[in-house]
Design an enzyme around this catalytic site. Structure first.
Site, short mmCIF file in Angstrom:
data_model
loop_
_atom_site.label_atom_id
_atom_site.label_comp_id
_atom_site.label_asym_id
_atom_site.label_seq_id
_atom_site.Cartn_x
_atom_site.Cartn_y
_atom_site.Cartn_z
CG ASP A 1 8.35 18.61 18.97
OD1 ASP A 1 7.84 18.84 20.35
OD2 ASP A 1 7.69 18.52 18.06
CG HIS A 2 8.74 22.64 23.80
ND1 HIS A 2 8.30 23.37 22.70
CD2 HIS A 2 8.11 22.92 24.78
CE1 HIS A 2 7.11 23.90 22.89
NE2 HIS A 2 7.11 23.61 24.08
CG HIS B 1 4.66 20.84 19.54
ND1 HIS B 1 6.12 20.78 19.66
CD2 HIS B 1 4.39 22.24 19.69
CE1 HIS B 1 6.58 22.11 19.80
NE2 HIS B 1 5.56 22.77 19.68
P1 NDP Z 1 13.59 36.15 18.32
O1 NDP Z 1 12.47 36.82 17.35
O2 NDP Z 1 13.46 36.60 19.76
O3 NDP Z 1 14.93 36.30 17.72
C1 NDP Z 1 16.11 35.71 18.38
C2 NDP Z 1 17.10 36.65 18.01
O4 NDP Z 1 17.67 36.34 16.55
C3 NDP Z 1 17.05 37.83 18.11
O5 NDP Z 1 17.25 38.43 19.56
C4 NDP Z 1 17.99 38.64 17.27
O6 NDP Z 1 19.11 38.69 17.94
C5 NDP Z 1 17.92 37.70 16.05
N1 NDP Z 1 17.10 38.00 15.02
C6 NDP Z 1 15.61 38.50 15.02
N2 NDP Z 1 15.23 38.63 13.97
C7 NDP Z 1 16.22 38.60 13.09
C8 NDP Z 1 16.00 38.25 11.73
N3 NDP Z 1 15.12 38.81 10.90
N4 NDP Z 1 17.15 38.10 11.04
C9 NDP Z 1 18.41 38.00 11.79
N5 NDP Z 1 18.63 37.67 13.24
C10 NDP Z 1 17.42 38.13 13.73
O7 NDP Z 1 13.17 34.56 18.48
P2 NDP Z 1 12.96 33.58 19.27
O8 NDP Z 1 13.81 33.65 20.58
O9 NDP Z 1 11.32 33.78 20.04
O10 NDP Z 1 12.80 32.16 18.78
C11 NDP Z 1 14.07 31.64 18.38
C12 NDP Z 1 13.78 30.44 17.50
O11 NDP Z 1 13.18 29.30 18.68
C13 NDP Z 1 12.79 30.56 16.53
O12 NDP Z 1 13.20 29.44 15.38
C14 NDP Z 1 11.59 30.15 17.11
O13 NDP Z 1 10.57 29.75 16.04
C15 NDP Z 1 12.02 29.08 18.03
N6 NDP Z 1 11.00 28.95 19.38
C16 NDP Z 1 10.74 29.89 20.05
C17 NDP Z 1 9.65 29.85 21.30
C18 NDP Z 1 9.63 31.14 22.17
O14 NDP Z 1 8.88 30.87 22.81
N7 NDP Z 1 10.06 32.28 21.87
C19 NDP Z 1 9.06 28.63 21.24
C20 NDP Z 1 9.53 27.55 20.55
C21 NDP Z 1 10.55 27.75 19.51
P3 NDP Z 1 20.25 39.69 17.46
O15 NDP Z 1 19.54 41.10 16.84
O16 NDP Z 1 21.14 39.98 18.61
O17 NDP Z 1 21.23 39.13 16.42
C1 BG6 Z 2 5.56 26.47 20.54
C2 BG6 Z 2 4.58 27.16 19.74
O1 BG6 Z 2 6.08 25.53 19.80
O2 BG6 Z 2 4.76 25.80 21.65
C3 BG6 Z 2 3.70 28.24 20.27
O3 BG6 Z 2 5.14 28.01 18.85
C4 BG6 Z 2 2.87 27.52 21.93
O4 BG6 Z 2 2.64 29.00 19.85
C5 BG6 Z 2 3.87 26.68 22.60
O5 BG6 Z 2 2.44 28.48 22.65
C6 BG6 Z 2 3.21 25.83 23.57
O6 BG6 Z 2 4.25 25.25 24.29
P1 BG6 Z 2 3.81 24.62 25.72
O7 BG6 Z 2 4.89 24.13 26.33
O8 BG6 Z 2 3.64 25.97 26.42
O9 BG6 Z 2 2.58 23.80 25.65
#
Ligand code: NDP
Ligand code: BG6
Length: 513
Positions: free
Chosen positions: A200-201, A263
């Site tokens: 949980d960042h 959070h």
């Molecule tokens: P993405 O949608 O960018 O997915 C990450 C990677 O997973 C993709 O590059 C792809 O890699 C693979 N992927 C995407 N969709 C699928 C699918 N349907 N099935 C299998 N593989 C898939 O996600 P994020 O990087 O945004 O988030 C990753 C995790 O971190 C999530 O659990 C998210 O909730 C969490 N998170 C994200 C935040 C953010 O700011 N982005 C903030 C806080 C938490 P490839 O095709 O190369 O396999």
């Molecule tokens: C993530 C949520 O966990 O936290 C986003 O999925 C949200 O919706 C983000 O924007 C907020 O993080 P921060 O650190 O920018 O307050």
């Protein structure tokens, strides 16, 4: 007196001395989080010489990406998202130890290839490495990845020694109590709890860690930290951003799942928990679970404890913005809340009768997160009666998480002059002013903590379940009601009238952060 054992939470900056040789494997390495947070975190840790001397980074994903191309993508991510400029010398050291393995998350052979890849790195180094598996994919593939880490033997590497494997799991940790329990079961079938780091960042933010220090390293707060002196607590996590670009994800989530359940509940737990017996991660997490379990079920009916709303079109930063229903990827007539406010009651000796108000929303007036502890008013015997002269406020201690991290206290003060007049003033401490502004990002701290094996700032399985136990009935009630009872608020405002009414029913008002 014997020296107390060195504890990673207390000795953060010397952690690298204790960091075992490590390979970090990122699943979902072509994704958004990897680019925006994880690669910059690794780079900044390298910059600060906090990584172990034998450190390797392996990206894993379905796309076939040659090593060089992955390194190029990583360098691009650092240029775009790191808090520091890319320093060629530092990056070359990391890049030389950065590789990529392509494969499906549900493909057993891919995990065997990964195991062989790690074994080859170890042979090259002539020593064993600790594996830190970072699952940064959408949640739909959390379970297959975990299962294959088990079946391939990667999870159990060195399980009884200091180089035992660890797994970091990104949010969302389930979408209700049943799915969270299911995920905990899958994790538990592969890893021991001591190997698991649910992230949980918010727990990696400086002010959140400082909350522990302020509460337990200063003698003046703890005696007042209870129902006798505290009137209410307000926790606000407000964002001015909307859901643009993340509509698909957000439709499955909403403010309660996305922000409140994780959070803000962590902020509440650290604010309200009893003093732990030590800074041992388990001691802290035990106290957090106890206080989460003491929260009373929430009333979801009219005049209950919850309010939800969606943003309508409005103005942000001087320009017009669309309403939630007009955003890309949002279903017509969507019943997903972009704002939630709640009144929580903690039924224990310390907090009975003290409401904890939580709110979080998208497209609010500004981006600000804070914990405000409102103290009771003093007896009105001396400076009372003449409100024009005696402008008195209750004392408020607020922890500002972002932006402009700091701490402030509202005190009533005499206005200089011959006549006695009072006025509330704000006494502030800003981290940037005292310590400089280039502080580590949450993900740097958390990645390093996972490498060194400090689980203090991660969520234990029972904590996640305690929070879902509270919120699942609310989510069920909202799902059953559809849009009935859904309020709206203009983008750029401080939220819906329903949230004001929630507090007004208990003679409180939201603080303007
Ligand atoms: P993405 O949608 O960018 O997915 C990450 C990677 O997973 C993709 O590059 C792809 O890699 C693979 N992927 C995407 N969709 C699928 C699918 N349907 N099935 C299998 N593989 C898939 O996600 P994020 O990087 O945004 O988030 C990753 C995790 O971190 C999530 O659990 C998210 O909730 C969490 N998170 C994200 C935040 C953010 O700011 N982005 C903030 C806080 C938490 P490839 O095709 O190369 O396999
Ligand atoms: C993530 C949520 O966990 O936290 C986003 O999925 C949200 O919706 C983000 O924007 C907020 O993080 P921060 O650190 O920018 O307050």
């Amino acid at each position: 007196m014997m020296d107390s054992p060195r504890h990673p939470f207390l000795h953060g900056l010397s952690k690298h001395r204790g960091a075992p040789p490590t390979v970090v494997v990122i699943f979902g390495a072509s994704g958004d989080l990897t680019a925006r947070k994880l690669i910059p975190a690794v780079y900044n840790l390298a910059h600060d010489n906090l990584l172990p001397a034998d450190f390797h980074l392996v990206g894993f994903g379905r796309k076939a990406i040659p090593d060089d191309e992955f390194r190029g993508l990583a360098a691009g991510a650092i240029r775009e998202f790191s808090r520091r400029e890319l320093d060629a010398g530092v990056w070359e050291r990391v890049a030389a130890r950065t590789t990529y393995v392509a494969g499906g998350y549900d493909e057993r052979a891919a995990f065997d290839r990964l195991a062989a890849h790690i074994a080859a790195i170890e042979r090259g180094l002539g020593r064993d490495l600790q594996c830190l598996f970072y699952i940064s994919t959408p949640p739909s593939v959390f379970a297959p990845i975990l299962t294959h880490l088990g079946a391939s033997g990667l999870a159990a590497r060195h399980v009884h020694g200091p180089l035992h494997s660890k797994v970091v799991i990104e949010k969302p940790f389930g979408r209700d109590l049943v799915s969270a329990r299911g995920l905990n079961r899958v994790i538990g079938s592969v890893f021991e709890e001591r190997q698991v780091y649910r992230i949980d960042h918010y727990l990696g933010k400086e002010t959140v860690q400082d909350l522990l220090v302020q509460r337990f390293a200063n003698a003046i707060f703890e005696p007042l930290w209870n129902r006798n002196y505290i009137d209410s607590v307000q926790i606000t996590v407000a964002e001015d951003a909307g859901v643009a670009g993340r509509g698909g994800y957000y439709e499955q989530s909403g403010a309660l799942r996305d922000m409140i359940q994780n959070h803000t509940m962590q902020l509440l737990a650290l604010t309200a928990m009893e003093p732990p017996g030590s800074l041992d991660p388990e001691a802290i997490r035990d106290e957090k679970v106890k206080v989460l379990n003491a929260i009373q079920p929430l009333g979801t009916g009219p005049d209950g404890d919850v309010a939800r709303a969606q943003y309508a079109a409005g103005m942000i930063g001087g320009g017009p913005v669309r309403g939630y229903l007009e955003e890309e990827g949002i279903e017509a007539g969507s019943a997903t809340e972009t704002y939630a406010a709640l009144r929580l009651s903690i039924n224990n000796w310390r907090w009975q009768g003290v409401p904890f108000y939580l709110r979080s929303g998208k497209r609010l007036a500004r981006r600000v997160s804070e914990i405000a502890v409102n103290f009771r008013r003093p007896p009105g015997t001396l400076f009372a009666g003449e409100t024009a002269r005696f402008d008195l406020s209750g004392n408020t201690l607020s922890f500002q998480l972002q932006p402009d991290e700091g701490l402030s206290m509202i005190l009533n003060t005499k206005v200089p002059g011959l006549e006695t007049r009072t006025q509330p003033v704000k006494m502030s401490f800003r981290y940037a002013t005292t310590f400089g502004s280039n502080t580590a990002e949450a993900y740097e701290r958390l990645v390093l903590d996972a490498i060194v094996g400090d689980g203090t700032l991660f969520i234990r399985g029972d904590e996640a379940e305690a929070s879902w136990r509270l919120y699942t009935p609310v989510l069920d009630a909202w799902a059953g009601a559809g849009r009935a009872g859904m309020d709206t608020y203009s983008a750029g405002s401080w939220g819906p009238l329903g949230a004001e009414a929630l507090l007004a029913r208990h003679s409180h008002v939201w603080r303007q952060p």
